[in-house]
Design an enzyme around this catalytic site. Structure first.
Site, mmCIF file in Angstrom:
data_model
loop_
_atom_site.group_PDB
_atom_site.id
_atom_site.type_symbol
_atom_site.label_atom_id
_atom_site.label_comp_id
_atom_site.label_asym_id
_atom_site.label_seq_id
_atom_site.Cartn_x
_atom_site.Cartn_y
_atom_site.Cartn_z
ATOM 1 N N THR A 14 54.393 23.335 72.770
ATOM 2 C CA THR A 14 53.814 21.986 72.772
ATOM 3 C C THR A 14 52.708 21.855 71.738
ATOM 4 O OG1 THR A 14 54.393 21.605 75.068
ATOM 5 C CG2 THR A 14 52.554 20.337 74.244
ATOM 6 N N SER A 62 59.119 27.313 74.362
ATOM 7 C CA SER A 62 59.094 28.671 74.934
ATOM 8 C C SER A 62 59.890 28.807 76.225
ATOM 9 C CB SER A 62 57.658 29.152 75.140
ATOM 10 O OG SER A 62 57.114 28.676 76.349
ATOM 11 N N THR A 95 53.470 27.097 76.562
ATOM 12 C CA THR A 95 52.802 27.578 77.775
ATOM 13 C C THR A 95 53.785 28.147 78.808
ATOM 14 O OG1 THR A 95 52.899 25.351 78.717
ATOM 15 C CG2 THR A 95 50.871 25.960 77.557
ATOM 16 N N ASP A 96 55.062 27.703 78.756
ATOM 17 C CA ASP A 96 55.991 28.010 79.848
ATOM 18 C C ASP A 96 56.219 29.512 80.063
ATOM 19 O OD1 ASP A 96 56.224 25.349 80.432
ATOM 20 O OD2 ASP A 96 58.170 25.077 79.457
HETATM 21 N N1 ASP Z 1 57.921 23.606 77.181
HETATM 22 C C1 ASP Z 1 56.736 23.871 76.384
HETATM 23 C C2 ASP Z 1 56.844 25.306 75.887
HETATM 24 O O1 ASP Z 1 56.664 26.189 76.660
HETATM 25 C C3 ASP Z 1 55.538 23.650 77.206
HETATM 26 C C4 ASP Z 1 54.220 23.907 76.509
HETATM 27 O O2 ASP Z 1 54.108 24.497 75.471
HETATM 28 O O3 ASP Z 1 53.203 23.485 77.111
HETATM 29 O O4 ASP Z 1 57.112 25.527 74.736
#
Ligand code: ASP
Length: 317
Positions: A14, A62, A95-96
């Protein structure tokens, strides 16, 4: 003349996401902006005495993290860590699965220099994105004298790779280190440490790196899956996975490692058949406290997803 280097590796997430409309906070696509562009958009990053080197290792959401990207990332991190003029490494990451990559790199490389994963909960195009501040904080940590090991920096907190977990679906402060607490905090260009940096073991990572590099893609990685204990659990999942050739199983047990009797019987049978089984807990805090006579080994305080990474690395030898 800048003598020390901080390397910033981009993997997507993100933090590199863009939205068609700034008023739609969830309607964005992750992994769109290149790492060089992200860094260039934060002029304060260039103000320090360090040279910043950027490299795009991957450009993914991710949630889709793969063994191939892990192998590539571990190789690049190792490549830069051994260069004497590199002071530290920052990795931008979604973050995932950030906690899985953080643990993977810590367990594999055990770096004596800082490797700092950072991220964002809002895309780069948001009216008030959190990525730039997280990036500044991550570089501050990577430049900090005495910093070592793999850590995650998000919303002003520094988390150890061993403890960090994503605990919130949309809050900016989405990570927690559970009852261990963060290693420290970063703000206004300064660190306030509450605990020691992750310890650096004496072992050398080169052979592990070579094995990982040799594996390249995902097919030859050991197959380790996660099952969960819950009301009404049965043997069905475990039996299906064993039939399908699983090599390792992590069970996310209830409470202090307790298991539904039907699931436990299937896991013991799998273990007897040669499948490596590890017992973690589905509780967010605490760890399975082992007791004499335990028939299934505990995860040594690791969460189920990290226990899975640990077991895969163990099976890789
Ligand atoms: N779906 C995103 C990822 O993990 C979520 C994020 O980065 O906050 O790449």
């Amino acid at each position: 003349m800048k003598h020390e280097k901080i390397v910033i590796l981009g993997t997507g997430g993100t933090i590199a996401g863009t939205a068609a409309s700034a008023s739609d906070p969830m309607g964005y696509v992750a992994a769109q902006v290149g790492i060089a562009q992200l860094v260039a958009a934060i002029p304060a990053l260039a103000e320090g005495s360090c040279e910043l080197v950027t490299e795009q290792v991957a450009q993914i959401d991710s949630k889709d993290m793969s063994f191939a990207v892990w192998a590539q990332l571990a190789g690049r991190v190792n490549h830069f860590l051994v260069q004497p003029d590199v002071q530290g490494i920052v990795i931008t990451h979604g973050t995932d699965t950030l906690e899985e990559t953080a643990y993977f790199l810590q367990a594999l490389l055990n770096p004596a220099k800082p490797v700092v994963l950072t991220c964002a909960m809002r895309p780069a195009t948001a009216p008030a994105p959190d990525g730039p501040q997280n990036m500044l904080d991550a570089v501050t940590v990577a430049r900090h004298a005495g910093a070592q090991g793999v850590v995650a920096v998000c919303a002003g907190a520094i988390h150890s790779a061993l403890d960090v977990q994503k605990v919130h679906t949309h809050r900016l402060d989405a990570f927690s280190s559970g009852d261990a607490g963060p290693l420290g905090y970063v703000g206004a260009g300064r660190l306030r440490m509450m605990r020691n940096w992750p310890a650096v073991a004496a072992h050398h990572a080169q052979s592990a790196i070579k094995n990982i590099a040799d594996l390249k893609g995902g097919d030859s990685w050991p197959r380790v899956d996660i099952v969960m204990s819950y009301a009404g659990a049965s043997a069905a999942m475990v039996n299906a996975l064993v039939t399908d050739g699983v090599e390792g199983l992590v069970v996310a047990a209830t409470g202090n490692g307790t298991l539904h009797h039907a699931l436990e019987a299937a896991l013991l049978q799998a273990q007897a058949a040669g499948v490596k089984v590890v017992r973690a807990t589905r509780c967010l805090q605490g760890r399975v406290v082992p007791k004499p006579g335990d028939t299934l080994p505990d995860a040594n305080g690791l969460s189920p997803v990290k226990a899975r990474v640990a077991l895969m690395l163990r099976l890789l030898g």
